[in-house]
Design a protein around this motif. Structure first.
Motif, PDB file in Angstrom:
ATOM      1  N   TYR B  34      41.309  38.515  32.464  1.00 12.93           N
ATOM      2  CA  TYR B  34      40.715  39.276  34.593  1.00 12.93           C
ATOM      3  C   TYR B  34      39.058  39.222  34.533  1.00 12.93           C
ATOM      4  O   TYR B  34      38.831  40.391  35.245  1.00 12.93           O
ATOM      5  N   SER B  36      36.159  36.976  37.120  1.00 11.83           N
ATOM      6  CA  SER B  36      36.758  36.570  38.326  1.00 11.83           C
ATOM      7  C   SER B  36      34.649  36.203  38.868  1.00 11.83           C
ATOM      8  O   SER B  36      34.515  36.700  38.480  1.00 11.83           O
ATOM      9  N   TYR B  38      32.624  35.195  42.475  1.00  9.50           N
ATOM     10  CA  TYR B  38      32.533  35.213  43.746  1.00  9.50           C
ATOM     11  C   TYR B  38      31.302  34.705  43.985  1.00  9.50           C
ATOM     12  O   TYR B  38      30.331  34.695  43.944  1.00  9.50           O
ATOM     13  N   LEU B  48      36.297  35.396  46.976  1.00  7.73           N
ATOM     14  CA  LEU B  48      36.382  35.053  45.751  1.00  7.73           C
ATOM     15  C   LEU B  48      36.769  33.129  45.624  1.00  7.73           C
ATOM     16  O   LEU B  48      37.392  32.601  46.310  1.00  7.73           O
ATOM     17  N   TYR B  51      39.019  32.830  39.932  1.00  8.29           N
ATOM     18  CA  TYR B  51      40.129  34.710  39.149  1.00  8.29           C
ATOM     19  C   TYR B  51      40.637  34.144  37.566  1.00  8.29           C
ATOM     20  O   TYR B  51      41.143  32.999  37.680  1.00  8.29           O
ATOM     21  N   GLU B  52      41.029  35.155  37.290  1.00  6.92           N
ATOM     22  CA  GLU B  52      41.426  35.297  35.643  1.00  6.92           C
ATOM     23  C   GLU B  52      40.822  34.106  34.922  1.00  6.92           C
ATOM     24  O   GLU B  52      41.583  32.740  34.811  1.00  6.92           O
ATOM     25  N   TYR B  89      28.579  36.386  42.139  1.00 10.56           N
ATOM     26  CA  TYR B  89      28.753  37.477  41.084  1.00 10.56           C
ATOM     27  C   TYR B  89      30.071  37.572  40.610  1.00 10.56           C
ATOM     28  O   TYR B  89      30.962  36.316  40.833  1.00 10.56           O
ATOM     29  N   THR B  91      32.814  39.082  37.766  1.00 10.45           N
ATOM     30  CA  THR B  91      33.526  40.852  37.711  1.00 10.45           C
ATOM     31  C   THR B  91      34.336  40.654  36.177  1.00 10.45           C
ATOM     32  O   THR B  91      34.598  39.124  36.087  1.00 10.45           O
ATOM     33  N   TYR B  93      37.485  43.045  34.564  1.00 16.35           N
ATOM     34  CA  TYR B  93      38.022  44.900  34.312  1.00 16.35           C
ATOM     35  C   TYR B  93      37.816  45.335  33.314  1.00 16.35           C
ATOM     36  O   TYR B  93      37.478  44.160  31.847  1.00 16.35           O
ATOM     37  N   ARG B  96      38.108  50.914  30.636  1.00 13.81           N
ATOM     38  CA  ARG B  96      38.248  51.856  30.787  1.00 13.81           C
ATOM     39  C   ARG B  96      39.153  51.890  32.410  1.00 13.81           C
ATOM     40  O   ARG B  96      39.294  53.033  33.589  1.00 13.81           O
ATOM     41  N   SER B  97      40.005  50.892  32.123  1.00 14.66           N
ATOM     42  CA  SER B  97      40.704  51.039  33.405  1.00 14.66           C
ATOM     43  C   SER B  97      40.194  50.453  35.035  1.00 14.66           C
ATOM     44  O   SER B  97      40.399  50.780  35.922  1.00 14.66           O
ATOM     45  N   THR B  98      38.615  49.991  34.737  1.00 19.71           N
ATOM     46  CA  THR B  98      37.015  49.776  35.832  1.00 19.71           C
ATOM     47  C   THR B  98      37.520  48.226  35.755  1.00 19.71           C
ATOM     48  O   THR B  98      37.877  47.429  35.362  1.00 19.71           O
ATOM     49  N   LEU B  99      36.859  48.293  37.234  1.00 17.73           N
ATOM     50  CA  LEU B  99      35.524  46.607  37.865  1.00 17.73           C
ATOM     51  C   LEU B  99      34.348  46.902  37.250  1.00 17.73           C
ATOM     52  O   LEU B  99      33.595  48.018  37.440  1.00 17.73           O
ATOM     53  N   PHE B 101      30.870  44.725  38.157  1.00 13.23           N
ATOM     54  CA  PHE B 101      30.322  43.255  38.194  1.00 13.23           C
ATOM     55  C   PHE B 101      28.877  43.237  37.558  1.00 13.23           C
ATOM     56  O   PHE B 101      28.684  43.994  36.470  1.00 13.23           O
ATOM     57  N   GLY B 103      25.083  41.101  37.775  1.00 18.42           N
ATOM     58  CA  GLY B 103      24.162  41.697  38.931  1.00 18.42           C
ATOM     59  C   GLY B 103      23.589  40.500  39.202  1.00 18.42           C
ATOM     60  O   GLY B 103      23.235  41.239  40.432  1.00 18.42           O
TER      61      GLY B 103
END
Lengths: 123, 110
Positions: B34, B36, B38, B48, B51-52, B89, B91, B93, B96-99, B101, B103
């Motif tokens: 995961y 991505s 942007y 976007l 992705y993936e 940018y 990103t 996953y 910790r199940s967060t996203l 980005f 810099g």
């Protein structure tokens, strides 16, 4: 037409609170995960919070910088996502975007973005 | 959660190819598919473009391509055009199940 419209931004004093809204339309709100992302002036994008397609609060996720201060929630009857922001500091000054995840989970593929709403924390 | 590491700026002439790196750790980029990318032009909304790791959404030019090796993901823009000037940018996953980005990288077309 898939659309996200943020509102609720404004000027607030340090220590204050604000609630942002993200009204969605044109897609099944309950099918997709939803995110809040912000961009401080002159800075990069920063991920804030995630709400999965199912509304179990235990699966919400937050960045360390806002955990315990910011809370995401939804009103499925209005297809609207919210971000309750408490104990605001000047570091929280930013444009806040809501964004749709391609999937119900947190894939990070944010395919639809709102126009953003500006939050200014200043005395 | 530390931000993913991207070069601050990359430039190229029209028609050239450029590559932007995005370095994370075994807890984010190295652990999941995961990742991505942007495109964020000044004054506009982020878009976007990958992705993936290496998938393009419908309508995104095939001049944009993504890849990953270990803890580093990359975005390549081939046939650089003036309209590609923007901030980019990545990103990922995380465990910790967060996203998180990156810099951001400012792309300049010379």
């Amino acid at each position: 037409q898939v659309q996200l419209v943020e509102s609720g931004g404004g000027v607030v004093q340090p220590g204050g609170s604000l609630r942002l809204s993200c009204a969605t339309s044109g897609f099944s709100f309950s099918t997709h995960g939803m995110h809040w992302v912000r961009q401080a002036p002159g800075k990069g994008l920063e991920w804030m919070a995630f709400r999965p397609n199912h509304e179990s609060a235990e699966y919400y996720a937050y960045a360390d910088s806002v955990k315990g201060r910011f809370t995401a929630s939804t009103d499925s009857s209005k297809n609207t996502l919210y971000l309750q922001m408490n104990s605001l500091t000047t570091e929280d000054t930013a444009v806040y975007y809501c964004a749709r995840d391609r999937y119900g989970g947190n894939s990070g593929g944010l395919d639809i973005w709102g126009q953003g709403t500006m939050v200014t924390v200043s005395s | 959660q530390s931000a993913l590491t991207q070069p601050a700026s990359v430039s190229g002439s029209p028609g050239q190819s450029i590559t932007i790196s995005c370095t994370g750790t075994s807890s984010d980029v190295g652990a999941f598919k995961y990742v991505s990318w942007y495109q964020h032009p000044p004054g506009k909304v982020p878009k976007l473009i990958i992705y993936e790791v290496n998938n393009r959404p419908s309508g995104v030019s095939n001049r944009f391509s993504g890849s990953k090796s270990g803890n580093t993901a990359s975005l390549t823009i081939s046939g650089l055009q003036a309209e590609d000037e923007a901030d980019y940018y990545c990103t990922s996953y995380t465990r910790r199940s967060t996203l998180v980005f990156g810099g951001g990288t400012k792309v300049t077309v010379l």
